[in-house]
Scaffold this motif. Structure first.
Motif, PDB file in Angstrom:
ATOM      1  N   ASN A   1      19.884   3.976   4.586  1.00  0.00           N
ATOM      2  CA  ASN A   1      18.560   4.600   4.624  1.00  0.00           C
ATOM      3  C   ASN A   1      17.660   4.188   3.468  1.00  0.00           C
ATOM      4  OD1 ASN A   1      18.974   6.213   7.021  1.00  0.00           O
ATOM      5  ND2 ASN A   1      20.383   7.418   5.769  1.00  0.00           N
ATOM      6  N   SER A   2      17.894   2.986   2.957  1.00  0.00           N
ATOM      7  CA  SER A   2      17.019   2.465   1.903  1.00  0.00           C
ATOM      8  C   SER A   2      16.286   1.239   2.425  1.00  0.00           C
ATOM      9  CB  SER A   2      17.841   2.039   0.687  1.00  0.00           C
ATOM     10  OG  SER A   2      18.636   3.092   0.229  1.00  0.00           O
ATOM     11  N   ASN A   3      15.245   0.888   1.702  1.00  0.00           N
ATOM     12  CA  ASN A   3      14.534  -0.349   2.000  1.00  0.00           C
ATOM     13  C   ASN A   3      14.630  -1.228   0.763  1.00  0.00           C
ATOM     14  OD1 ASN A   3      13.033  -0.088   4.734  1.00  0.00           O
ATOM     15  ND2 ASN A   3      12.917   1.932   3.747  1.00  0.00           N
ATOM     16  N   ILE A   4      15.481  -2.236   0.864  1.00  0.00           N
ATOM     17  CA  ILE A   4      15.805  -3.032  -0.303  1.00  0.00           C
ATOM     18  C   ILE A   4      15.079  -4.369  -0.231  1.00  0.00           C
ATOM     19  CG2 ILE A   4      17.677  -3.912  -1.752  1.00  0.00           C
ATOM     20  CD1 ILE A   4      18.166  -0.985  -1.188  1.00  0.00           C
ATOM     21  N   LEU A   5      14.345  -4.674  -1.278  1.00  0.00           N
ATOM     22  CA  LEU A   5      13.667  -5.962  -1.381  1.00  0.00           C
ATOM     23  C   LEU A   5      14.586  -6.915  -2.121  1.00  0.00           C
ATOM     24  CD1 LEU A   5      10.985  -7.560  -1.016  1.00  0.00           C
ATOM     25  CD2 LEU A   5      10.241  -6.607  -3.215  1.00  0.00           C
TER      26      LEU A   5
ATOM     27  N   GLY B   1       6.554   1.930  -0.451  1.00  0.00           N
ATOM     28  CA  GLY B   1       7.196   1.155  -1.511  1.00  0.00           C
ATOM     29  C   GLY B   1       8.652   0.913  -1.171  1.00  0.00           C
ATOM     30  N   PHE B   2       9.212  -0.124  -1.753  1.00  0.00           N
ATOM     31  CA  PHE B   2      10.628  -0.406  -1.545  1.00  0.00           C
ATOM     32  C   PHE B   2      11.478   0.525  -2.414  1.00  0.00           C
ATOM     33  CE2 PHE B   2       8.850  -4.417  -0.050  1.00  0.00           C
ATOM     34  CZ  PHE B   2       9.646  -4.674   1.055  1.00  0.00           C
ATOM     35  N   SER B   3      12.699   0.787  -1.948  1.00  0.00           N
ATOM     36  CA  SER B   3      13.615   1.662  -2.694  1.00  0.00           C
ATOM     37  C   SER B   3      14.146   0.970  -3.945  1.00  0.00           C
ATOM     38  CB  SER B   3      14.826   2.041  -1.844  1.00  0.00           C
ATOM     39  OG  SER B   3      14.476   2.271  -0.516  1.00  0.00           O
ATOM     40  N   SER B   4      14.297  -0.342  -3.846  1.00  0.00           N
ATOM     41  CA  SER B   4      14.782  -1.074  -5.012  1.00  0.00           C
ATOM     42  C   SER B   4      14.633  -2.562  -4.772  1.00  0.00           C
ATOM     43  CB  SER B   4      16.243  -0.732  -5.311  1.00  0.00           C
ATOM     44  OG  SER B   4      17.084  -1.194  -4.275  1.00  0.00           O
ATOM     45  N   LEU B   5      14.964  -3.336  -5.800  1.00  0.00           N
ATOM     46  CA  LEU B   5      14.752  -4.778  -5.765  1.00  0.00           C
ATOM     47  C   LEU B   5      15.939  -5.477  -6.413  1.00  0.00           C
ATOM     48  CD1 LEU B   5      12.997  -7.452  -5.797  1.00  0.00           C
ATOM     49  CD2 LEU B   5      12.082  -6.637  -7.986  1.00  0.00           C
ATOM     50  N   ILE B   6      16.396  -6.541  -5.766  1.00  0.00           N
ATOM     51  CA  ILE B   6      17.400  -7.414  -6.380  1.00  0.00           C
ATOM     52  C   ILE B   6      16.869  -8.841  -6.338  1.00  0.00           C
ATOM     53  CG2 ILE B   6      19.797  -8.221  -6.372  1.00  0.00           C
ATOM     54  CD1 ILE B   6      20.575  -5.807  -4.749  1.00  0.00           C
ATOM     55  N   ILE B   7      16.920  -9.508  -7.460  1.00  0.00           N
ATOM     56  CA  ILE B   7      16.487 -10.907  -7.505  1.00  0.00           C
ATOM     57  C   ILE B   7      17.679 -11.782  -7.850  1.00  0.00           C
ATOM     58  CG2 ILE B   7      15.009 -12.602  -8.680  1.00  0.00           C
ATOM     59  CD1 ILE B   7      13.012 -10.359  -9.210  1.00  0.00           C
ATOM     60  N   GLY B   8      17.937 -12.746  -6.997  1.00  0.00           N
ATOM     61  CA  GLY B   8      18.952 -13.753  -7.289  1.00  0.00           C
ATOM     62  C   GLY B   8      18.337 -15.105  -7.019  1.00  0.00           C
TER      63      GLY B   8
ATOM     64  N   LEU C   1       7.155  -5.912  -8.939  1.00  0.00           N
ATOM     65  CA  LEU C   1       7.313  -4.528  -9.401  1.00  0.00           C
ATOM     66  C   LEU C   1       6.318  -3.579  -8.726  1.00  0.00           C
ATOM     67  CD1 LEU C   1       8.275  -4.702 -13.195  1.00  0.00           C
ATOM     68  CD2 LEU C   1       9.633  -3.794 -11.298  1.00  0.00           C
ATOM     69  N   PRO C   2       5.057  -4.010  -8.531  1.00  0.00           N
ATOM     70  CA  PRO C   2       4.117  -3.078  -7.875  1.00  0.00           C
ATOM     71  C   PRO C   2       4.515  -2.707  -6.449  1.00  0.00           C
ATOM     72  CG  PRO C   2       2.947  -4.867  -8.971  1.00  0.00           C
ATOM     73  CD  PRO C   2       4.399  -5.220  -9.005  1.00  0.00           C
ATOM     74  N   LEU C   3       5.403  -3.480  -5.835  1.00  0.00           N
ATOM     75  CA  LEU C   3       5.813  -3.176  -4.465  1.00  0.00           C
ATOM     76  C   LEU C   3       6.898  -2.108  -4.405  1.00  0.00           C
ATOM     77  CD1 LEU C   3       6.078  -6.842  -3.079  1.00  0.00           C
ATOM     78  CD2 LEU C   3       4.064  -5.349  -3.178  1.00  0.00           C
ATOM     79  N   LEU C   4       7.464  -1.763  -5.565  1.00  0.00           N
ATOM     80  CA  LEU C   4       8.550  -0.781  -5.602  1.00  0.00           C
ATOM     81  C   LEU C   4       8.002   0.629  -5.759  1.00  0.00           C
ATOM     82  CD1 LEU C   4      11.223  -2.371  -7.976  1.00  0.00           C
ATOM     83  CD2 LEU C   4      10.766  -2.821  -5.563  1.00  0.00           C
ATOM     84  N   SER C   5       8.681   1.563  -5.113  1.00  0.00           N
ATOM     85  CA  SER C   5       8.366   2.979  -5.316  1.00  0.00           C
ATOM     86  C   SER C   5       8.524   3.310  -6.790  1.00  0.00           C
ATOM     87  CB  SER C   5       9.334   3.854  -4.526  1.00  0.00           C
ATOM     88  OG  SER C   5       9.015   3.839  -3.163  1.00  0.00           O
ATOM     89  N   HIS C   6       7.869   4.369  -7.200  1.00  0.00           N
ATOM     90  CA  HIS C   6       8.049   4.846  -8.574  1.00  0.00           C
ATOM     91  C   HIS C   6       9.498   5.256  -8.771  1.00  0.00           C
ATOM     92  CE1 HIS C   6       3.822   4.719  -8.515  1.00  0.00           C
ATOM     93  NE2 HIS C   6       3.666   5.790  -7.746  1.00  0.00           N
TER      94      HIS C   6
END
Lengths: 449, 305, 449, 305
Positions: free
Chosen positions: C211-215, C352-359, C373-378
């Motif tokens: 139930n998350s939206n992960i970028l 906003g996205f629930s979180s972000l992982i960059i690889g 970062l601006p695309l992520l939820s607070h």
């Protein structure tokens, strides 16, 4: 080989008598390890010297002439408490042999009521001449909870009380090993966070051995210079090179028990004097430096250094400055760090240094080494210690680009200590996670040579 | 190898001579020890090198093959020797060696006992530490291994500092003539606990023993035995991590793709854009593969009587 | 809680049937582990699919319908050798219980004469229908030196022969754990040297859960995207964001056994489309991207991937490309990585996205994250994987300076595996010394939000 | 804590409400979990913070004390929770937790058994991994510890995913009703080998067991027991190294002192020279002190029948 071997061994043992002495003497430097590393104190033994433990000052006179490695405790005498040597045969095992799995601490409530002996009771025992060990036994006998503790907890309790009421003082030999460990524990910033294993690697990588001429750049209070001098044992030289007009502090060299022969081989020289090609001038320079400097660093105050260490983070560390003992003779180290003679500088310029160690964390490594590599003999190894990776990476890249050296490597040691006890073997729960980085290599014979 | 002999000391004026031991350096992982003999040649994948052309050059010089490929001729050190010696057994490397020498508190003049000799990797560094007046007495169970080690110490010029004996130290202990004379003892044995009582007798008071063992069970048994007469018992493990340095191209992300919001103009992302925004940086990262374990080093100090 | 617990557990077990299947099926992806990790091969099971071991091709049909974790061996049949399941009850102990300290290998001379069985003899046995295990036993019986070896060496000999003449094939479930380990062993560069423990940390630090939206920005062949999708289990979305016009390859996603429900939740979107503030436009953009891209990356060839791994460094690795098996239905993963719908993009912009992982090891982390970062939820967490420390240090410094996030940390995991055997316990002698660095933090609600 | 409840999902529009659990962030090493109650206040060394002022703010916002000092109000996650929970026992931290979840192959819908519950640090991450349809059954020997854990799961909104039982797993094993139903089993027990036979019965085929133990002897005994019915037995240790980032002044060495050779002109080295040649760089180095050991993680896979 038996007969010859014995003779060889005996004569070798004799030759090293002073440098490798195993018994203390008046005027020698010792490292007092109080309560298994809780406090670490450097002091120079003299009949007048004292050490403060708890609220009492204890004379260090009983320590003179004892073997290094001796253990002392506090005994009560007619003139009050004094340090007395522990009979080694009475020393018990350090740890219990196994855990008692059948008991646990669930039923224990740790409140002050568990102990029926009061502070007043203890003071009374003291004034009646009870030893620390007797007080500890009394505390155990009067503990309501002791019997129900697991043997592991019992041991912990005993140790805690023993540290307070029956402190143990171990007389350690101030060698590079113990000195570096003491500073790393207590004042790591003074030695640039140089860990003992990293130091050991620097000495290997720079091929430090007797009859060498080792160039060091040591802004680490002299730990590098001292470690190199210990390995030279009075054969060859260690040259502490400095930028500008003031030699770097060699304070830590005083903590070693160096003979005057060894101290004479510890000299300072400014990098510009080493770099001048005109040897006639450099002779003057050497004198000039000696004249303009106020004092070699080794004559500074702070005679006794209290490297108090506690496992509790909260404890405040205070540096005890005790006067009187250090200026007593024989203060053999006082000559360490004098300006290099013109003769020896000329010799270095003709032959080159055998190797180079740099421990100067505030200075960009490339900016130092590019000027120093030409001073090294061909095929001489070098090692640079630094706390940050990036400056070493850049330095290595530049050395490669300019083809000044080969075998270049950046290494980082990773050291771990273990608790080895029956059924309880594991790495220590706290570790020093960082020992620094080392860039090492071998100078090649190129245009720069 | 050591500068005990003044003529062998490194110097700007020192030249490679007949009979010298040189370390031939191809790459950091391709080195070889060679004794210089005027009529001899070295042959490798890069061609043939005549020793006679090396004589008279300073150490640290390049030497060319008949095909014009070069190698470097280095002065031997215990560290380089460790990288080129013949492995007759598992050897100790620089990190363990350095810690051992430091913790054994070796200085010039010390007497140190070692068993087994193995390939002599550690012995060489022990000799360096106790030179010029100390001595290393090293013992190995295997006759042939001891003989090879002796040859090596001859080759590296350390035979006046190292004496190799053939002896089963686990079974017989160290020879009685060393009782009370050893500043330090080093054990690298499958069952070190069997040799500890003898080591105890050899050591001077406050002298340090070190035992190297790959398995934790060996450490556990040794520590049990050590606790009766030794103090300051400490077990360590040391690893060396090495870093690769390279010029890397870490691209700046395409600014168009990231920032221009709401705009309809959008260029296709192309390789050229990346190059344009790119920055070549010199960066270091740990080498991916490493030695993960060598052994545990247990140090202990003889209690003072 | 017994009765209710049982019902809960049973129904939960049912719900997860496909995602967490424990038995193979026709069309499912499996990871074949041949000879205890020597070779690792991904393949899709079908009656026509084969795997080559040694010189023979073996049908994978016997593997269909077996439990994951089953072990297969080569048996001889009328139509030649075939894969047959090993009866688990016959599996012996993996290792000898103790070392025989009384024997050593001194007397052994290892030459070819020690073995009297010739290659011809072995071929003859084979053609007579001998099993691999029988050949191994014959080799041991005909070894002149076997009896004199220590039991440890005997075991080593047996293992070596067994690998050659009686290979064992373990059917592994392709989960993030096994997939990441296989790539790390064989093709670490394809996943940017991302080690499985580092990956596990990224998933934790980015709080990946159903139930998350992960970028994600995943230039690691889809390993990140796949790992996130596995954790989402079809609830929520993972959005693989890309710069420019071409989505990044999600090849590795095909190795998982994702249901179509899970695949639908794996979508791609260009960063510029995510960043436009005009949602009406972005709807068009989404379509535009879908139209202009040739194909989502997931439809590329290379149906069977042979991640052959050998402990000997010298062995050359060759990627076996076998055709025919992968295009058979049900190829459920084919939908993974389709362009994000306008609807879901609008949802992300609103919430906003629930979180972000960059690889994305080739790209400067700061240059990516400042736009994302601006695309992520607070209060959303993020984690960036990189192989170099310095770019992450700069990135962390910039985030701090611009007050975009808090709780910033750079971490490096250090993983070690052990051999635990009676009297022979120690860390593995070879280790992966580097798992990469992670910068993590939590976005705060500032002007940038 | 988990977004199972849609109203609790992070969103630009989500606002802190009465009854929410927030993580109050002072510094990276000073955090606290607080339940928002309109009339309540939080007091720390920086002053007094009124909960009522927090309500209606987005998560991730600053909140000011009466003295003007600020804190951040973060949405809870299992990672933050691990940093703020009450330590009733030694807890597992993120590195061990992450590896456990990965190696236990947990996905939504899985059933996982755990003993002991301890402080519930791992349970929280297990719940996150198996949500929304899976379940964590966790057991602790201590009645009070189990009760506290239950309260915590209530507070963090995980009680529909985690069931806490009181049971001596070493003595009695897991309850029979879970036989063959567990995808994974996690043991953190002083004598894990006693619980392994029961864990074996609970697991589905190919299911994974993990045992966490601080001492190597526990690992040795567990592995001995595991070898009869488990395969793929692997023991790991994981540590997390953290890096400090700072702006550092690494001075260029005084060019005069180094380079001007043969020249008689020499300026005194002064602080100003150093500053002149200095370069401020953003650099990272490992933090000096770290957790040196937590425990060994042994994983094993049930053999297929």
């Amino acid at each position: 080989m038996s007969a010859i071997a014995r003779d060889d061994a005996a004569s070798a043992a004799e030759a090293v008598a002073v440098h490798n002495a195993r018994v203390t003497w008046e005027g020698c430097s010792v490292l007092l390890d109080i309560n298994d590393g809780d406090r670490l104190v450097f002091c120079r033994l003299s009949p007048a010297a004292t050490v403060k433990i708890g609220n009492n000052n204890y004379s260090l006179r009983p320590l003179i002439g004892c073997p290094f490695g001796s253990l002392f405790q506090v005994d009560s005498g007619a003139d009050g408490p004094f340090l007395s040597r522990v009979d080694p045969s009475s020393q018990g095992k350090e740890v219990p042999d196994s855990i008692d799995e059948s008991k646990d601490n669930r039923a224990l409530v740790d409140n002050n009521k568990a102990q029926t002996l009061t502070g007043e009771d203890i003071n009374a025992m003291r004034s009646q001449g009870a030893t620390g060990d007797e007080i500890v036994e009394a505390l155990i006998a009067n503990s309501a909870t002791f019997e129900n503790k697991t043997s592991f907890s019992q041991e912990k309790y005993r140790l805690k009380k023993q540290k307070k009421y029956a402190p143990k003082i171990l007389v350690r030999r101030p060698f590079t090993r113990s000195i570096c460990e003491a500073y790393f524990k207590k004042y790591p910033h003074r030695i640039g966070f140089l860990r003992v294993d990293t130091l050991s690697l620097l000495l290997s990588m720079a091929n430090v051995t007797a009859n060498s001429n080792i160039l060091v750049v040591d802004t680490l209070s002299g730990i590098l210079t001292g470690a190199v001098a210990e390995r030279l044992g009075g054969h060859g030289h260690v040259c502490s090179a400095y930028m500008g007009g003031t030699p770097y502090s060699l304070d830590i060299v005083r903590m070693f028990n160096f003979s005057s022969e060894i101290c004479k081989r510890i000299v300072s020289c400014s990098i510009s004097d080493l770099s001048t090609t005109d040897t006639a001038n450099s002779e003057n320079n050497g004198k000039h430096v000696a004249a303009t400097e106020s004092q070699p660093m080794t004559l500074q105050p702070s005679d006794m250094e209290d490297v108090t260490v506690s496992l509790e983070k909260e404890t405040s560390y205070n540096l005890t400055e005790t006067n009187g003992s250090f200026n007593l003779k024989p203060c053999k180290s006082s000559k360490a760090g004098e300006p290099a003679s013109a003769e020896v500088v000329r010799m270095w310029k003709e032959s080159g240094f055998s190797s180079l160690i740099i421990g100067a964390p505030d200075i960009d490594p490339w900016s130092i080494i590019k000027g120093l590599l030409p001073l090294l003999s061909h095929s001489a190894p070098f090692a640079i210690y630094h706390q940050y990776l990036q400056p070493l990476a850049t330095c290595m890249h530049n050395i490669q680009q300019e083809k000044l050296a080969i075998g270049l490597q950046i290494n980082e040691p990773w050291l771990r200590e273990f608790q080895v006890l029956p059924a309880r073997t594991h790495p220590h729960m706290q570790m020093s996670a960082f020992g620094g980085y080392i860039l090492s290599g071998t100078k090649i014979c190129g245009s720069a040579g | 190898m050591l500068p005990t002999d003044e003529t062998k000391q490194l110097s700007f004026n020192r030249r490679i001579a007949e009979g010298d031991l040189v370390i031939v350096y191809e790459r950091h992982d391709t080195m070889k020890a060679v004794k210089v003999i005027a009529g001899s040649v070295l042959q490798n994948r890069f061609g043939v090198y005549k020793h006679s052309e090396w004589i008279g050059k300073p150490f640290g010089s390049k030497a060319l093959s008949n095909k014009g490929r070069f190698i470097y001729l280095l002065a031997p050190t215990p560290e380089l020797w460790t990288l080129v010696l013949n492995h007759r057994t598992q050897i100790l490397y620089i990190a363990d060696i350095s810690l051992v020498v430091m913790y054994l508190e070796l200085v010039p003049g010390c007497v140190v006992l070692e068993s087994g000799t193995g390939s002599g990797s550690l012995s060489t560094s022990l000799a360096r530490a106790v030179a010029p007046s100390g001595h290393v007495y090293t013992f190995d169970f295997h006759e042939e291994r001891a003989a090879s080690a002796r040859e090596d110490f001859e080759k590296t010029g350390l035979s006046n500092l190292v004496t190799v004996g053939v002896r089963d130290i686990q079974g017989e202990g160290f020879p009685d003539e060393f009782i009370g004379l050893a500043d330090s003892v080093f054990l690298d044995l499958p069952q070190p606990w069997l040799a500890i009582p003898s080591a105890e007798k050899m050591l001077k008071q406050d002298g340090v023993l070190c035992s190297f063992s790959p398995c934790i069970e060996q450490v556990q048994r040794s520590c049990e035995v050590l606790r009766s007469s030794f103090t300051d018992i400490r077990t360590f493990e040391i690893l060396l991590r090495s870093y690769d340095v390279r010029e890397v191209n870490i691209k700046d992300s395409n600014e168009d793709g990231l920032v221009v919001s709401g705009s309809r103009k959008r260029r296709q992302f192309s390789q050229e854009d990346a190059e344009e925004n790119s920055g070549h940086q010199v960066l270091a990262r740990p080498s991916p593969e490493a030695r993960g374990h060598t052994g545990y080093l247990t140090f202990a100090r003889l209690k003072c009587l």
